[in-house]
Design an enzyme around this catalytic site. Structure first.
Site, PDB file in Angstrom:
ATOM      1  N   ASP A  59       0.772  -1.252   0.000  1.00  0.00           N
ATOM      2  CA  ASP A  59       0.000   0.000   0.000  1.00  0.00           C
ATOM      3  C   ASP A  59       0.804   1.305   0.000  1.00  0.00           C
ATOM      4  OD1 ASP A  59      -1.546  -2.105   0.824  1.00  0.00           O
ATOM      5  OD2 ASP A  59      -2.302  -1.143   2.613  1.00  0.00           O
TER       6      ASP A  59
ATOM      7  N   GLU B 191     -10.599  -2.310   4.291  1.00  0.00           N
ATOM      8  CA  GLU B 191      -9.256  -1.814   4.600  1.00  0.00           C
ATOM      9  C   GLU B 191      -9.071  -0.428   3.990  1.00  0.00           C
ATOM     10  OE1 GLU B 191      -6.544  -5.817   4.753  1.00  0.00           O
ATOM     11  OE2 GLU B 191      -6.873  -5.031   2.762  1.00  0.00           O
TER      12      GLU B 191
END
Ligand code: FRU
Length: 509
Positions: free
Chosen positions: A50, A232
């Site tokens: 990420d 998420e």
């Protein structure tokens, strides 16, 4: 004597060898490998996932990222760091935040604390503050539920060095196993910080006056949107809609995306400092392709909202066939609002800064394609990376066949009957590393106009499709045995290309 000589020789060889490695790195040879993205950020070596802590400050775009500095496989996470003046060219920075006894450093955000609400500022200069999840691997192994907690770190030198707050963690886990990925924004109307946190299958909003003490405001989404996996990396933003701010909540989900594995949904709604509400009943995705995940926006960019995603999917991210590095980011995308009938959608288009990379773009008007057209015949040599923009009638099927000299084939197209765009990587190259990798992935056409404008951005191992001013977006990665160098446009009978623009793109390395 003999032994001593041998030692000296070994020493010299070792020095020469490490010198050669250094030289190779300096020459950036590793940045020219077969699969290495030439216009996307990827790490020189090792694992990334990420994008984290994206913040704009003093002319610099900071990008932190989930990073394993010792492996090409996910592991104990650190925050890697890179900076840019244009979000296209990137400069390596030292690792910013390291794991400690509280845990490894999972995803989170960063802000400029302009009013020094945190008290971390020094000499009247606003600090950068990072807010992230600490993941305690021992706690996870021991089977307790409270192993993810939120912590702070601050920087008084524009992100060069970071100090962890001594009172960490600042937001303790109330007993929810997946309790992570804080995205913090300043809520002007009530002069407070809002943290948007993914809490298993929903979002929880917290507020704070000082970034250190947090109060729960509300929960959102338990029965809304897609729920095929864990929620998420959320992001709560406003996007300008003809002069009025439109609230948008971005929620990443894994698995449960439209084409399998990881994906990014969003909700159009309203936020009053406490509750997020929405009238949206359908599930909307920022990208329908398989390879755009964990995308969130840069903070402190004013009205401009720029999203960056991780160009992979948890289905196979640990197995993709790159050797010394793994995974890259998407092209940064500017988010806007578009109304189609009664619906309000978020659109995503590559940032304008990408245009700087175009090499002598060639433009044509009113081309009629009779069954097929080899692009090289019109534009000359084709090489990756490159970009195609075109406007085409939405009345018939069409496709792009992308080849190399060894027969790998990527197909991108529009299926009129199904009203869907697709990217087919079934025969696009290496795929034996994971059974879920191959396939044809579809994304709906949401526009109702009779012309489609389409932009395709190709890199060494990826394509990003933006249709209808960014209403339909798809991202897909692939691994051809040789670089692609042929593109052909196919249609059933005749196809009218009102405009066609082609440009090879300069490498950013
Ligand atoms: C999303 C994610 C986050 C987490 C991080 C761990 O890809 O699973 O929820 O913070 O990756 O690396």
């Amino acid at each position: 004597m003999k032994n001593k000589n041998l030692k000296v020789i070994v020493c010299i060889l070792v020095l020469q060898f490490s010198g050669a490695i250094l030289k190779a790195q300096n020459n950036n040879t590793s940045m020219k490998e077969l699969y290495r993205p030439q216009i996307h950020f990827s790490p020189k070596a090792h694992w990334i996932n990420d994008p984290n802590g994206m913040v704009y400050s003093k002319g610099i775009y900071h990008l932190f990222f989930q990073y394993h500095p010792f492996s090409t496989i996910w592991g104990p996470m650190h925050w890697g760091h890179t900076t840019s003046k244009d979000m296209i060219h990137w400069k390596d920075e030292p690792i910013a935040i390291y794991p400690d006894s509280i845990g490894t450093i999972f995803s989170g955000s960063a802000i400029v604390d302009k009013n020094n609400t945190s008290g971390f500022g020094k000499n009247g200069i606003a600090p950068l503050v990072a807010i992230f999840t600490q993941h305690n691997m021992d706690g996870e192994k021991a089977g307790i539920n409270t192993y993810q907690n939120q912590s702070l770190a601050f920087s008084n030198d524009e992100g060069k060095t970071w100090t962890k707050y001594e009172g960490n963690p600042v937001l303790k886990n109330p007993g929810i196993k997946d309790f992570r990925d804080p995205k913090v924004m300043w809520y002007e109307a009530k002069q407070k910080w809002i943290m948007t946190l993914a809490t298993a299958d929903k979002i929880t909003f917290y507020s704070s006056a000082n970034l250190k003490d947090w109060t729960k405001e509300s929960d959102f989404g338990k029965t809304l949107g897609a729920h095929g996996g864990v929620w998420e990396c959320p992001d709560l933003i406003t996007i300008d809609d003809n002069g009025k701010p439109q609230w948008v909540l971005i929620v990443n989900i894994n698995p449960g995306a439209p084409n399998g594995g990881s994906g990014t949904q969003y909700f159009i709604g309203d936020f009053d400092g406490k509750n997020f509400t929405t009238a949206q009943t359908d599930t909307r995705w920022l990208d329908y392709g398989p390879d755009n995940y964990a995308g969130v926006t840069w903070s402190n960019t004013g009205k401009r909202k720029i999203l960056l995603g991780w160009m992979s999917n948890w289905l196979y991210a640990n197995q993709v066939p790159t050797e010394t590095w793994r995974n890259a980011m998407t092209i940064p995308r500017e988010l806007n609002i578009k109304h189609v009938g009664k619906n309000i959608y978020v659109t995503a288009l590559p940032i304008n800064e990408l245009k700087k990379l175009e090499i002598k773009p060639i433009v044509f008007n009113n081309i009629i394609v009779n069954k097929s057209l080899k692009l090289a015949g019109k534009v000359g040599k084709i090489s990756m990376p490159c970009k195609i923009n075109l406007t085409v009638d939405a009345t018939n099927d069409f496709s792009f066949i992308i080849n190399n000299t060894v027969g790998d084939t990527l197909v991108i197209g529009f299926d009129k009957k199904q009203n869907q765009f697709y990217i087919d990587r079934t025969k696009a190259g290496k795929a034996d590393f994971n059974k879920d990798f191959t396939g044809r992935h579809y994304g709906p056409r949401l526009a109702t106009t009779n012309k489609i404008n389409l932009s395709l951005i190709f890199d060494a191992s990826s394509v990003e499709l933006f249709a209808d001013d960014g209403l339909s977006v798809m991202t897909s990665i692939y691994f051809p045995a040789k670089p692609y160098d042929q593109i052909q446009i196919n249609c059933k009978n005749k196809l009218n290309l009102s405009t066609l623009k082609f440009a090879n793109l300069k490498s950013i390395w």
